[in-house]
Scaffold this active site. Sequence first.
Site, PDB file in Angstrom:
ATOM      1  N   PHE A  40     -38.781  -2.210  53.008  1.00  0.00           N
ATOM      2  CA  PHE A  40     -37.957  -1.390  53.906  1.00  0.00           C
ATOM      3  C   PHE A  40     -37.268  -0.317  53.078  1.00  0.00           C
ATOM      4  O   PHE A  40     -36.561  -0.622  52.102  1.00  0.00           O
ATOM      5  CB  PHE A  40     -36.904  -2.240  54.622  1.00  0.00           C
ATOM      6  CG  PHE A  40     -36.039  -1.433  55.553  1.00  0.00           C
ATOM      7  CD1 PHE A  40     -36.495  -1.102  56.819  1.00  0.00           C
ATOM      8  CD2 PHE A  40     -34.791  -0.988  55.164  1.00  0.00           C
ATOM      9  CE1 PHE A  40     -35.712  -0.335  57.688  1.00  0.00           C
ATOM     10  CE2 PHE A  40     -33.997  -0.225  56.016  1.00  0.00           C
ATOM     11  CZ  PHE A  40     -34.464   0.098  57.276  1.00  0.00           C
ATOM     12  N   ASP A  94     -36.099   1.450  44.584  1.00  0.00           N
ATOM     13  CA  ASP A  94     -35.106   1.548  45.658  1.00  0.00           C
ATOM     14  C   ASP A  94     -34.042   0.474  45.422  1.00  0.00           C
ATOM     15  O   ASP A  94     -34.263  -0.701  45.672  1.00  0.00           O
ATOM     16  CB  ASP A  94     -35.815   1.337  47.002  1.00  0.00           C
ATOM     17  CG  ASP A  94     -34.878   1.379  48.200  1.00  0.00           C
ATOM     18  OD1 ASP A  94     -33.649   1.241  48.015  1.00  0.00           O
ATOM     19  OD2 ASP A  94     -35.376   1.511  49.328  1.00  0.00           O
ATOM     20  N   LYS A 126     -25.228   2.677  49.808  1.00  0.00           N
ATOM     21  CA  LYS A 126     -24.496   1.474  50.189  1.00  0.00           C
ATOM     22  C   LYS A 126     -23.312   1.179  49.264  1.00  0.00           C
ATOM     23  O   LYS A 126     -22.248   1.756  49.389  1.00  0.00           O
ATOM     24  CB  LYS A 126     -25.449   0.281  50.275  1.00  0.00           C
ATOM     25  CG  LYS A 126     -26.367   0.288  51.503  1.00  0.00           C
ATOM     26  CD  LYS A 126     -27.207  -0.977  51.558  1.00  0.00           C
ATOM     27  CE  LYS A 126     -28.126  -1.016  52.762  1.00  0.00           C
ATOM     28  NZ  LYS A 126     -27.440  -1.340  54.010  1.00  0.00           N
TER      29      LYS A 126
END
Length: 401
Positions: A135, A219, A248
């Site tokens: 994802f 990522d 984040k």
Amino acid sequence: MTLHERYADAMMKTLSPPLAVLVRGEGCYVWDENGTKYLDFLAGIAVNSLGHAHPDMVAAAQQQIGTLAHISNYFASPSQIELAERLKRLTGAGDAGRVYFCNSGAEANEAAFKLARLNTAGGRRSRILALNDSFHGRTMGALALTGKPLMRAPFEPVPGGVQHIETSIAALERELDDTVAALFLEPVKGEAGVIDLPEGYLRRARELCTQHGVLLIIDEVQTGAGRTGKWFAYEHSNVLPDAVTVAKGIGGGVPIGALVTFGDTSDLFLRGQHGSTFGGNPFVTATSNAVLGVIERDDLVGNAARRGEEIRELIVGMDSPLISEVRGRGLLLGIGLSEPVALKLAAAALVEGLIVNAANEFSIRIAPPLIVGDAELADFDERFRAALARVTSSGLVPATR
């Protein structure tokens, strides 16, 4: 109308109905509109590194919003420059590294996608590899990288040139050659249920990417900023990427993302090839500097490593027939279940005043703030045991092993 009714009347139906309407937070706890207190072991999906209303973050945000909030990318600010230098140091990118700021993890991966497209070697490199069940975000480029066909299907055709491969060293060795521009991967697949890469995978990926001139793009949107017990999860394998995407946890709650490039990769983007109006503005970079500064000062990376092991021991010690394994590192953990009842278990936890996440029917994801301590661990132990008992007593799983 209630707040839930107003939400349903005003918000687009892209998300499920909210589990609660939260109105304030402090430390590792949040309260809803009815005054119910919850232990937050999700931290906004690995975002709230310092928990809620941390005084250093509050002070930095208040000071900057009262001084200079936004200036566009025609200008620079001291906080932007400081954060770029900090990220170069923390990631290991060093003097040759460069930083591009944006507003989210998906945007960071969009920038990385464009970076990969620039690694063409005279047109020979036309393929980008990514992993099945990965994802990387919901914007079109990030969605093209995401290895979940059901998520992509409603929006096909997505940008082309991406090939998804199984997560094995054998698949890497079979598919990675001189026609590949970049390999995208998550060091831990968070949205898949906190799934670790196979042993030795990152080291072999680094070797093969170097051999074939392929960009290794990692990522770290969910795993970065100390969450796995290292500043970045690739450090567990003693490798460095060619580029890393972060978001984040580096902002602790303000919307920020970044692409950090290493070595010669920093020369691929040319002036005018990418940009963002809000990316790296003074408000978010000042706040991010405060967040990362506290993580460094208080050794919250070390705390994540220690507390993660303690939480793992607590979960294993519950000796529940429902728990089959515990995955992940530090304060990003996945609880594998023996029955497809994760949604029911997460709902039972919420009734017990505990916020966790059902990543899928067989996985519970937990990602508490990096400040979590003894009191919060004891509270988690009590509340999660009670949630397990609720589900077990419902007859959905055996009462004993």
